[in-house]
Design a protein around this motif. Structure first.
Motif, PDB file in Angstrom:
ATOM      1  N   TYR A 279     -40.273 -61.825  26.224  1.00 44.26           N
ATOM      2  CA  TYR A 279     -39.921 -60.462  25.824  1.00 44.26           C
ATOM      3  C   TYR A 279     -38.871 -60.489  24.720  1.00 44.26           C
ATOM      4  CZ  TYR A 279     -37.625 -55.875  26.244  1.00 44.26           C
ATOM      5  OH  TYR A 279     -37.052 -54.661  25.987  1.00 44.26           O
ATOM      6  N   TRP A 280     -37.887 -61.345  24.882  1.00 43.22           N
ATOM      7  CA  TRP A 280     -36.823 -61.483  23.878  1.00 43.22           C
ATOM      8  C   TRP A 280     -37.414 -61.875  22.533  1.00 43.22           C
ATOM      9  CZ3 TRP A 280     -31.881 -60.200  23.580  1.00 43.22           C
ATOM     10  CH2 TRP A 280     -31.055 -60.821  22.633  1.00 43.22           C
ATOM     11  N   ALA A 281     -38.460 -62.723  22.550  1.00 39.05           N
ATOM     12  CA  ALA A 281     -39.110 -63.136  21.302  1.00 39.05           C
ATOM     13  C   ALA A 281     -39.832 -61.964  20.641  1.00 39.05           C
ATOM     14  CB  ALA A 281     -40.099 -64.268  21.584  1.00 39.05           C
ATOM     15  N   MET A 282     -40.358 -61.042  21.455  1.00 41.04           N
ATOM     16  CA  MET A 282     -41.160 -59.939  20.918  1.00 41.04           C
ATOM     17  C   MET A 282     -40.329 -58.738  20.495  1.00 41.04           C
ATOM     18  SD  MET A 282     -44.554 -59.872  23.349  1.00 41.04           S
ATOM     19  CE  MET A 282     -43.635 -59.385  24.802  1.00 41.04           C
ATOM     20  N   MET A 283     -39.098 -58.632  20.993  1.00 42.80           N
ATOM     21  CA  MET A 283     -38.327 -57.413  20.739  1.00 42.80           C
ATOM     22  C   MET A 283     -37.388 -57.568  19.555  1.00 42.80           C
ATOM     23  SD  MET A 283     -35.329 -57.294  23.631  1.00 42.80           S
ATOM     24  CE  MET A 283     -33.818 -58.263  23.410  1.00 42.80           C
ATOM     25  N   GLU A 284     -37.184 -56.436  18.874  1.00 42.01           N
ATOM     26  CA  GLU A 284     -36.171 -56.374  17.824  1.00 42.01           C
ATOM     27  C   GLU A 284     -34.838 -55.965  18.432  1.00 42.01           C
ATOM     28  OE1 GLU A 284     -35.408 -54.045  13.586  1.00 42.01           O
ATOM     29  OE2 GLU A 284     -37.402 -54.115  14.464  1.00 42.01           O
ATOM     30  N   SER A 285     -34.894 -55.095  19.398  1.00 41.92           N
ATOM     31  CA  SER A 285     -33.775 -54.748  20.267  1.00 41.92           C
ATOM     32  C   SER A 285     -34.408 -54.282  21.563  1.00 41.92           C
ATOM     33  CB  SER A 285     -32.894 -53.651  19.651  1.00 41.92           C
ATOM     34  OG  SER A 285     -33.559 -52.403  19.726  1.00 41.92           O
ATOM     35  N   LEU A 286     -33.606 -53.922  22.562  1.00 41.45           N
ATOM     36  CA  LEU A 286     -34.185 -53.551  23.848  1.00 41.45           C
ATOM     37  C   LEU A 286     -35.190 -52.414  23.736  1.00 41.45           C
ATOM     38  CD1 LEU A 286     -31.229 -53.799  26.387  1.00 41.45           C
ATOM     39  CD2 LEU A 286     -33.231 -55.273  26.217  1.00 41.45           C
ATOM     40  N   ALA A 287     -35.038 -51.549  22.737  1.00 35.66           N
ATOM     41  CA  ALA A 287     -35.906 -50.380  22.632  1.00 35.66           C
ATOM     42  C   ALA A 287     -37.018 -50.533  21.612  1.00 35.66           C
ATOM     43  CB  ALA A 287     -35.070 -49.147  22.290  1.00 35.66           C
ATOM     44  N   TRP A 288     -37.034 -51.625  20.850  1.00 34.78           N
ATOM     45  CA  TRP A 288     -37.958 -51.744  19.735  1.00 34.78           C
ATOM     46  C   TRP A 288     -38.661 -53.098  19.744  1.00 34.78           C
ATOM     47  CZ3 TRP A 288     -38.087 -47.203  17.082  1.00 34.78           C
ATOM     48  CH2 TRP A 288     -36.977 -46.373  17.209  1.00 34.78           C
ATOM     49  N   LYS A 290     -40.754 -56.144  17.575  1.00 30.64           N
ATOM     50  CA  LYS A 290     -40.897 -56.699  16.236  1.00 30.64           C
ATOM     51  C   LYS A 290     -42.256 -56.346  15.636  1.00 30.64           C
ATOM     52  CE  LYS A 290     -37.860 -60.695  17.012  1.00 30.64           C
ATOM     53  NZ  LYS A 290     -37.803 -62.172  17.199  1.00 30.64           N
ATOM     54  N   ARG A 291     -43.250 -56.206  16.510  1.00 32.20           N
ATOM     55  CA  ARG A 291     -44.600 -55.844  16.069  1.00 32.20           C
ATOM     56  C   ARG A 291     -44.967 -54.517  16.738  1.00 32.20           C
ATOM     57  NH1 ARG A 291     -48.685 -59.389  17.680  1.00 32.20           N
ATOM     58  NH2 ARG A 291     -49.803 -59.019  15.732  1.00 32.20           N
ATOM     59  N   PRO A 292     -44.489 -53.410  16.198  1.00 31.86           N
ATOM     60  CA  PRO A 292     -44.690 -52.111  16.849  1.00 31.86           C
ATOM     61  C   PRO A 292     -46.172 -51.815  17.063  1.00 31.86           C
ATOM     62  CG  PRO A 292     -43.119 -51.930  15.035  1.00 31.86           C
ATOM     63  CD  PRO A 292     -43.738 -53.290  14.932  1.00 31.86           C
ATOM     64  N   MET A 293     -46.471 -51.287  18.231  1.00 30.33           N
ATOM     65  CA  MET A 293     -47.871 -51.055  18.577  1.00 30.33           C
ATOM     66  C   MET A 293     -48.486 -49.917  17.775  1.00 30.33           C
ATOM     67  SD  MET A 293     -50.221 -52.526  20.211  1.00 30.33           S
ATOM     68  CE  MET A 293     -49.266 -53.660  21.237  1.00 30.33           C
ATOM     69  N   LEU A 294     -47.683 -48.984  17.275  1.00 34.04           N
ATOM     70  CA  LEU A 294     -48.240 -47.916  16.452  1.00 34.04           C
ATOM     71  C   LEU A 294     -48.847 -48.459  15.162  1.00 34.04           C
ATOM     72  CD1 LEU A 294     -45.759 -44.895  16.791  1.00 34.04           C
ATOM     73  CD2 LEU A 294     -48.068 -45.133  17.731  1.00 34.04           C
ATOM     74  N   GLN A 295     -48.458 -49.641  14.757  1.00 37.15           N
ATOM     75  CA  GLN A 295     -49.048 -50.261  13.571  1.00 37.15           C
ATOM     76  C   GLN A 295     -50.430 -50.840  13.860  1.00 37.15           C
ATOM     77  OE1 GLN A 295     -46.309 -53.211  12.060  1.00 37.15           O
ATOM     78  NE2 GLN A 295     -44.748 -51.689  11.507  1.00 37.15           N
ATOM     79  N   ARG A 296     -50.778 -50.936  15.169  1.00 37.47           N
ATOM     80  CA  ARG A 296     -52.051 -51.573  15.539  1.00 37.47           C
ATOM     81  C   ARG A 296     -52.945 -50.701  16.399  1.00 37.47           C
ATOM     82  NH1 ARG A 296     -50.245 -56.690  18.562  1.00 37.47           N
ATOM     83  NH2 ARG A 296     -48.196 -55.706  18.731  1.00 37.47           N
ATOM     84  N   VAL A 297     -52.457 -49.534  16.795  1.00 37.46           N
ATOM     85  CA  VAL A 297     -53.218 -48.716  17.723  1.00 37.46           C
ATOM     86  C   VAL A 297     -54.554 -48.275  17.125  1.00 37.46           C
ATOM     87  CG1 VAL A 297     -52.269 -46.464  17.066  1.00 37.46           C
ATOM     88  CG2 VAL A 297     -52.908 -46.909  19.449  1.00 37.46           C
TER      89      VAL A 297
END
Length: 365
Positions: A279-288, A290-297
Motif C-alpha cells: 500500500y505504501w508503494a502505491m500511495m502518494e499520501s494516505l488519501a491519494w 500514485k496511479r489514480p483510478m480515475l485515470q483508468r476507469v
C-alpha cells in the motif's frame, strides 16, 4: 456460536515461521492470538461458514471464508446457482470486519470473503517499492485465488483499498466480474486534477478532510509505513489502537461490550508488515494514489455495471464517484450516498448497506 442454529467449519494449518519470531516478546501478538481474536468475532455468524486457507500456485495462502444460507429450502430440482458475492476488505482490515454483513448477504447466494495478500491471516510476502508492481501482485493474487476456488464469475465488492484493487482487477479480468460494487473506494481522485462538484456543477479540487486519528497517525509516522507506530509501541500498542479507534468499539457495541474489535484490528496490524508495504508503494499520501483510478476507469468495459456507495460523513469524497460516472458516459454507473455513515459504511449503517447490496446482487440474478 449456538450449534443448533449455525454451522462453522474451520480448517487451520500451522502458521509459517518468520524471521520476526522474536518480536512477540516485545509486541504482545502472534498468529495464534490473531486467530483467536478473529474466531471470537466469527461466532456471531449464524449461517453455514467454511473458513480455510486457499493455497495459490506459488504456495502463498489466502485466508478465506465461504458463507451460505443453511435455512434456504432445497429445490426438488437443482436450480442454477446464483453468482457468488466476493468481498474485499480495506487497508489494515480483515474478514472479521464484515461480521455485520455476512449473514444477510449470504441469504440468497454464496458469499466469499478473504484476507488480502499481506493482511490479516493471509501470507505476508515482501512487496516491491514500485507502485505498478505492487498493484500487480495484489491483483494477480486475487485472480489466482479465483482460479483456485473454481469461480467462473462473481459480483465483486471492494471497500476502500479493496475498492481500488477490485477496480484494477475488473479492468484486467472484466469477463470474471458481473457487477462491480465499490464502497468508499480509496485511490480514485487525481490529486492535481479538478473533479466535478456534484451540487454546484463547477470545477473544484475536492481534497478529503482527514479524520483526527488519521492526522495523528500521519504526524507521528512521517515517512514510515502507515502502521509502524503500532508495532513500535510494543506492549502499549493495543492501548494505542483502543484510544485512537474508539469508533470501532462504538460501531460494534451491539455485538460486543468489550475491546473485541479493537483487539482484532491491533492483531491484524501488529504482525510482520507486508500488505501495508505494498500500500505504501502505491500511495502518494494516505488519501491519494500514485496511479489514480480515475485515470483508468475508462478502461472498464461499458457493459460492466458499477455501483459506488459512499458514506455522507466519510473522509472519502463522493465527487470521485460522480466523476467516474461522467467519464464512463452511458455505461451504467450508480452513485449512492448513505446517510449518517462514515468511511466504514457497512458497519455504520449495516441494514441500509445490506439492503442496497442485496438489491444490486438481485439485479444480476
Amino acid at each position: 456460536m449456538d450449534p443448533a442454529t449455525s454451522t462453522a467449519t474451520l480448517q487451520d494449518d500451522s502458521e509459517p515461521s518468520s524471521i520476526w519470531g522474536w518480536w512477540p516478546s516485545w509486541r504482545p501478538t502472534s498468529a495464534a492470538i490473531l486467530k483467536s481474536a478473529e474466531a471470537k468475532i466469527l461466532t456471531r455468524v449464524q449461517n453455514d461458514m467454511w473458513a480455510r486457507y486457499v493455497t495459490l500456485p506459488n504456495q502463498e495462502r489466502i485466508w478465506t471464508l465461504t458463507v451460505t444460507n443453511k435455512s434456504a429450502p432445497k429445490p426438488k430440482q437443482q436450480a442454477p446457482s446464483k453468482t457468488p458475492l466476493v468481498m474485499v476488505h480495506g487497508f489494515g482490515a480483515g474478514v472479521g470486519l464484515w461480521v455485520k454483513n455476512l449473514d444477510r448477504l449470504s441469504h440468497s447466494r454464496p458469499l466469499h470473503a478473504f484476507d488480502l495478500l499481506g493482511f490479516g491471516r493471509s501470507t505476508r510476502p515482501a512487496f516491491p517499492s514500485d507502485a505498478t508492481q505492487a498493484e500487480d501482485i495484489f491483483v494477480s493474487s486475487i485472480e489466482q485465488w479465483r482460479q483456485s476456488l473454481g469461480l467462473d464469475d462473481m459480483i465483486l465488492l471492494g471497500h476502500s483499498l479493496g475498492g481500488y484493487l477490485a477496480t484494477s482487477y475488473a479492468i484486467r479480468y472484466p469477463a470474471r466480474v458481473k457487477h462491480l460494487i465499490l464502497v468508499d473506494p480509496w485511490g480514485f481522485p487525481d490529486r492535481n486534477q479538478p473533479v466535478a462538484a456534484e451540487a454546484e456543477g463547477t470545477q473544484v479540487v475536492k481534497r478529503p478532510t482527514l479524520p483526527l486519528w488519521v492526522k495523528a497517525v500521519v504526524s507521528v509516522l512521517g515517512f514510515f509505513n502507515p502502521l509502524a507506530v503500532i508495532r513500535a509501541a510494543g506492549p502499549w500498542g493495543p492501548g494505542l489502537v483502543t484510544r485512537f479507534r474508539q469508533d470501532f468499539k462504538i460501531k460494534f457495541e451491539d455485538l460486543f461490550d468489550d475491546d473485541t474489535m479493537t483487539n482484532y484490528i491491533y492483531h491484524c496490524n501488529a504482525q510482520t508488515p507486508s500488505g501495508e508495504t505494498g500500500y505504501w508503494a502505491m500511495m502518494e499520501s494516505l488519501a491519494w494514489a500514485k496511479r489514480p483510478m480515475l485515470q483508468r476507469v475508462d478502461q472498464l468495459p461499458a457493459s460492466l455495471p458499477v455501483s459506488m456507495l459512499y458514506g455522507d460523513r466519510s473522509w472519502m469524497t463522493s465527487s470521485s464517484g460522480h466523476e467516474a460516472a461522467r467519464i464512463r458516459g452511458q455505461a451504467y454507473t450508480r452513485v449512492e450516498l448513505i446517510k449518517d455513515a462514515s468511511h466504514h459504511v457497512n458497519n455504520d449503517q449495516p441494514e441500509i448497506f445490506n439492503n442496497m447490496v442485496e438489491e444490486i446482487c438481485n439485479s444480476v440474478d
